[in-house]
Design an enzyme around this catalytic site. Structure first.
Site, PDB file in Angstrom:
ATOM      1  N   CYS A   1      -6.948 -25.654  11.235  1.00 54.53           N
ATOM      2  CA  CYS A   1      -5.840 -24.861  11.767  1.00 54.53           C
ATOM      3  C   CYS A   1      -5.411 -25.364  13.143  1.00 54.53           C
ATOM      4  O   CYS A   1      -6.158 -26.068  13.825  1.00 54.53           O
ATOM      5  CB  CYS A   1      -6.240 -23.387  11.833  1.00 54.53           C
ATOM      6  SG  CYS A   1      -7.043 -22.907  13.363  1.00 54.53           S
TER       7      CYS A   1
ATOM      8  N   ASP B   1      -8.313  -6.951   1.364  1.00 55.50           N
ATOM      9  CA  ASP B   1      -7.353  -7.029   2.463  1.00 55.50           C
ATOM     10  C   ASP B   1      -8.021  -6.390   3.655  1.00 55.50           C
ATOM     11  O   ASP B   1      -8.924  -5.562   3.500  1.00 55.50           O
ATOM     12  CB  ASP B   1      -6.070  -6.245   2.148  1.00 55.50           C
ATOM     13  CG  ASP B   1      -6.255  -4.760   2.395  1.00 55.50           C
ATOM     14  OD1 ASP B   1      -6.813  -4.089   1.514  1.00 55.50           O
ATOM     15  OD2 ASP B   1      -5.887  -4.273   3.482  1.00 55.50           O
TER      16      ASP B   1
ATOM     17  N   CYS C   1      -7.661 -24.909  16.217  1.00 51.24           N
ATOM     18  CA  CYS C   1      -8.843 -25.775  16.308  1.00 51.24           C
ATOM     19  C   CYS C   1      -8.502 -27.200  16.738  1.00 51.24           C
ATOM     20  O   CYS C   1      -9.376 -28.057  16.813  1.00 51.24           O
ATOM     21  CB  CYS C   1      -9.610 -25.731  14.992  1.00 51.24           C
ATOM     22  SG  CYS C   1     -10.438 -24.125  14.765  1.00 51.24           S
TER      23      CYS C   1
ATOM     24  N   ASP D   1      -2.954   7.728  -3.049  1.00 52.49           N
ATOM     25  CA  ASP D   1      -4.280   8.333  -3.186  1.00 52.49           C
ATOM     26  C   ASP D   1      -4.578   9.214  -1.988  1.00 52.49           C
ATOM     27  O   ASP D   1      -3.853   9.200  -0.994  1.00 52.49           O
ATOM     28  CB  ASP D   1      -5.364   7.264  -3.357  1.00 52.49           C
ATOM     29  CG  ASP D   1      -5.459   6.322  -2.150  1.00 52.49           C
ATOM     30  OD1 ASP D   1      -4.441   6.159  -1.441  1.00 52.49           O
ATOM     31  OD2 ASP D   1      -6.542   5.752  -1.928  1.00 52.49           O
TER      32      ASP D   1
ATOM     33  N   GLN E   1     -11.537   6.902  -5.960  1.00 51.33           N
ATOM     34  CA  GLN E   1     -12.067   7.597  -4.784  1.00 51.33           C
ATOM     35  C   GLN E   1     -13.399   8.250  -5.159  1.00 51.33           C
ATOM     36  O   GLN E   1     -13.899   8.026  -6.254  1.00 51.33           O
ATOM     37  CB  GLN E   1     -11.056   8.650  -4.295  1.00 51.33           C
ATOM     38  CG  GLN E   1      -9.815   8.053  -3.644  1.00 51.33           C
ATOM     39  CD  GLN E   1     -10.112   7.372  -2.303  1.00 51.33           C
ATOM     40  OE1 GLN E   1     -11.150   7.595  -1.694  1.00 51.33           O
ATOM     41  NE2 GLN E   1      -9.191   6.521  -1.861  1.00 51.33           N
TER      42      GLN E   1
ATOM     43  N   ASP F   1       0.858  -1.176   0.000  1.00 51.31           N
ATOM     44  CA  ASP F   1       0.000   0.000   0.000  1.00 51.31           C
ATOM     45  C   ASP F   1       0.899   1.231   0.000  1.00 51.31           C
ATOM     46  O   ASP F   1       2.011   1.208   0.501  1.00 51.31           O
ATOM     47  CB  ASP F   1      -0.941   0.000   1.205  1.00 51.31           C
ATOM     48  CG  ASP F   1      -1.957   1.125   1.098  1.00 51.31           C
ATOM     49  OD1 ASP F   1      -2.244   1.547  -0.039  1.00 51.31           O
ATOM     50  OD2 ASP F   1      -2.447   1.600   2.132  1.00 51.31           O
ATOM     51  N   SER F   2       0.364   2.308  -0.543  1.00 51.60           N
ATOM     52  CA  SER F   2       1.182   3.465  -0.883  1.00 51.60           C
ATOM     53  C   SER F   2       1.443   4.429   0.258  1.00 51.60           C
ATOM     54  O   SER F   2       2.323   5.271   0.178  1.00 51.60           O
ATOM     55  CB  SER F   2       0.465   4.246  -1.972  1.00 51.60           C
ATOM     56  OG  SER F   2      -0.821   4.631  -1.487  1.00 51.60           O
ATOM     57  N   GLY F   3       0.647   4.350   1.311  1.00 48.94           N
ATOM     58  CA  GLY F   3       0.701   5.372   2.343  1.00 48.94           C
ATOM     59  C   GLY F   3      -0.513   6.285   2.265  1.00 48.94           C
ATOM     60  O   GLY F   3      -0.705   7.152   3.101  1.00 48.94           O
ATOM     61  N   GLY F   4      -1.340   6.058   1.250  1.00 48.58           N
ATOM     62  CA  GLY F   4      -2.557   6.849   1.112  1.00 48.58           C
ATOM     63  C   GLY F   4      -3.474   6.704   2.310  1.00 48.58           C
ATOM     64  O   GLY F   4      -4.064   7.671   2.789  1.00 48.58           O
ATOM     65  N   PHE F   5      -3.564   5.498   2.820  1.00 47.09           N
ATOM     66  CA  PHE F   5      -4.433   5.292   3.977  1.00 47.09           C
ATOM     67  C   PHE F   5      -3.900   6.036   5.196  1.00 47.09           C
ATOM     68  O   PHE F   5      -4.677   6.493   6.040  1.00 47.09           O
ATOM     69  CB  PHE F   5      -4.563   3.796   4.303  1.00 47.09           C
ATOM     70  CG  PHE F   5      -5.549   3.515   5.405  1.00 47.09           C
ATOM     71  CD1 PHE F   5      -6.909   3.626   5.183  1.00 47.09           C
ATOM     72  CD2 PHE F   5      -5.115   3.146   6.671  1.00 47.09           C
ATOM     73  CE1 PHE F   5      -7.823   3.388   6.197  1.00 47.09           C
ATOM     74  CE2 PHE F   5      -6.022   2.903   7.698  1.00 47.09           C
ATOM     75  CZ  PHE F   5      -7.379   3.024   7.451  1.00 47.09           C
TER      76      PHE F   5
ATOM     77  N   GLY G   1     -11.198   4.365  -0.016  1.00 45.86           N
ATOM     78  CA  GLY G   1     -12.017   5.334   0.692  1.00 45.86           C
ATOM     79  C   GLY G   1     -13.317   4.787   1.237  1.00 45.86           C
ATOM     80  O   GLY G   1     -14.242   5.542   1.509  1.00 45.86           O
TER      81      GLY G   1
END
Length: 366
Positions: free
Chosen positions: A303, A263, A306, A144, A186, A90-94, A213
């Site tokens: 898993c 994600d 469990c 973004d 967006q 991820d770009s850092g937009g978040f 977004g």
RNA sequence: GGGGGAUUUCCCGAGCGGUCAAAGGGGGCAGACUGUAAAUCUGUUGUCAACGACUUCGGAGGUUCGAAUCCUCCAUCCCCCA
């Protein structure tokens, strides 16, 4: 890089593959989040056993620590963290959204106050790409401009148009042998803004597209509506990625409408916080009612968590043993992987709609 | 034998005449978490027919309009001098 294998005959769900330099991903897919070059609490060998095929890394966080040049000098993010499958960064937009209090934004780019030492971090779109190229991820996200919802139309439109301009700059900055860039749509909850954004980005011909977004303050129904009026304007022959989503029911709602990729921190973060996902809804393992519960979280789950009782898992959390968060994280990722695997199988048989109906009914009962 | 100090709601521990059902921790219980500043955060924790009432601060009496807070005796524990 995207291949459409099968379109469900009765809904928008589609079965495909995503081919990257580090392998092929079966779609629809869910990516566990590994912000800092680690899916928190899960050793890579165990992560592979969950069925996950692609994971996430983060530009802002890895650039701050340890620094992209260190990652590059240690062989790139794959070698650095030991994950040989596909990685999307991820770009850092978040972080423009989540760290808004310590971030300034203008046309040039984002300027962060490092959350670690307070120093100034300048992140123009070009730099976001250069960092991701140094990391060597298979898929890089464009930078973004994410804004909170609800928000006024002017703010949404400005952020949307800026996102498009930045996407163009990211594309022009690209210089990497195998890395592919995904652009991000967006526009908040405004149908017209979403459509315009999708169309403008489609013209730029990216190898993949994301919807960004969302799940930033709106209701689930508003998010599903946004998917309904956005997806029709996104290229059919390209992968569609719904960023940051979500709960199991959100994933199913996305798939139903034609989303290929997801994600979310939810399986990992909530696992650390004692919540286990199951088809019957989430279980809060700290609750007293599990003290003497001898059943596994899920009878059908393969898993390691469990193989133990709910009573034991509760004990681990109450005693603050680190194995509790580890086991629940593994379970939750496994659950999400099995959920999308079942969805893929249902799509192939044109039965996703039925799968959706029965699963949603179970997830949301009570 | 003499002198001094303690005893608070599940635990530790504030309080030293009214604003005290009683700070703050811990523990318990419940909730939240959606491109990770999160193994984090929030609420709640005497009882009840609960926006009000009732019962609590070792026990029993007393002073006062009013006490966890003051006095007397009792019980238990700790320290010092013999």
């Amino acid at each position: 890089m995207y291949t459409l294998l099968h379109q469900d005959a009765h809904c928008g769900a589609r079965r495909g593959t995503l081919t990257t330099a580090h392998g092929i991903v079966q779609l629809p897919a869910f990516m566990p989040v590994g912000t800092l070059g680690t899916v928190k609490g899960v050793e890579i060998g165990l992560l592979e056993q969950t069925g996950a095929e692609m994971i996430l890394g983060n530009t802002y966080h890895l650039s701050l620590r340890p620094g992209e040049e260190i990652v590059r000098s240690l062989g790139g993010l794959h070698q650095f963290c030991g994950w040989n499958g596909p990685i999307l960064t991820d770009s850092g937009g978040f972080q423009i959204f989540s760290l808004a209090k310590i971030t300034k934004i203008d046309e040039q780019g984002a300027t962060f106050r490092s959350h670690i030492d307070g120093s100034k971090i300048v992140l123009p779109p070009e730099r976001a790409i250069k960092i991701q190229e140094a990391l060597g991820s298979d898929i890089a996200m464009v930078l973004d401009h994410v804004v909170a919802l609800p928000n006024d139309r002017k703010t949404l439109e400005d952020a949307m148009l800026r996102t498009v301009r930045w996407a163009k700059r990211c594309k022009e900055a690209a210089d990497h042998p195998y890395q592919k860039q995904f652009a991000i749509v967006q526009g908040g909850l405004d149908p017209e803004l979403r459509r315009r954004c999708a169309e403008m980005l489609a013209e730029l011909d990216f190898p993949g597209y994301a919807i960004g977004g969302l799940s930033v303050g709106e209701t689930p129904q508003e998010m599903y509506d946004a998917l309904d009026f956005t997806l029709p304007y996104m290229p059919v022959e390209k992968p569609r990625y719904l960023m940051g989503v979500g709960k199991p029911e959100d994933i199913l709602n996305g798939i139903l409408r034609g989303v290929d990729l997801f994600d979310c921190v939810m399986p990992t973060r909530n696992g650390r916080n004692a919540q286990a996902f199951t088809d019957d809804g989430p279980l809060r393992l700290r609750n007293a009612k599990y003290q003497r519960d001898g059943r596994p979280l899920d009878e059908t789950c393969p898993c390691p968590a469990c193989k133990r009782s709910r009573g034991y898992l509760r004990h681990l959390f109450i005693a603050e043993e680190m194995l509790g968060p580890i086991l629940l994280t593994i379970h939750n990722i496994t659950y999400y992987q099995r959920l999308v695997a079942r969805a893929r199988e249902a799509i192939e048989r044109n039965r996703f709609r039925e799968f959706y109906d029965t699963t949603i009914a179970r997830l949301t009962q009570d």
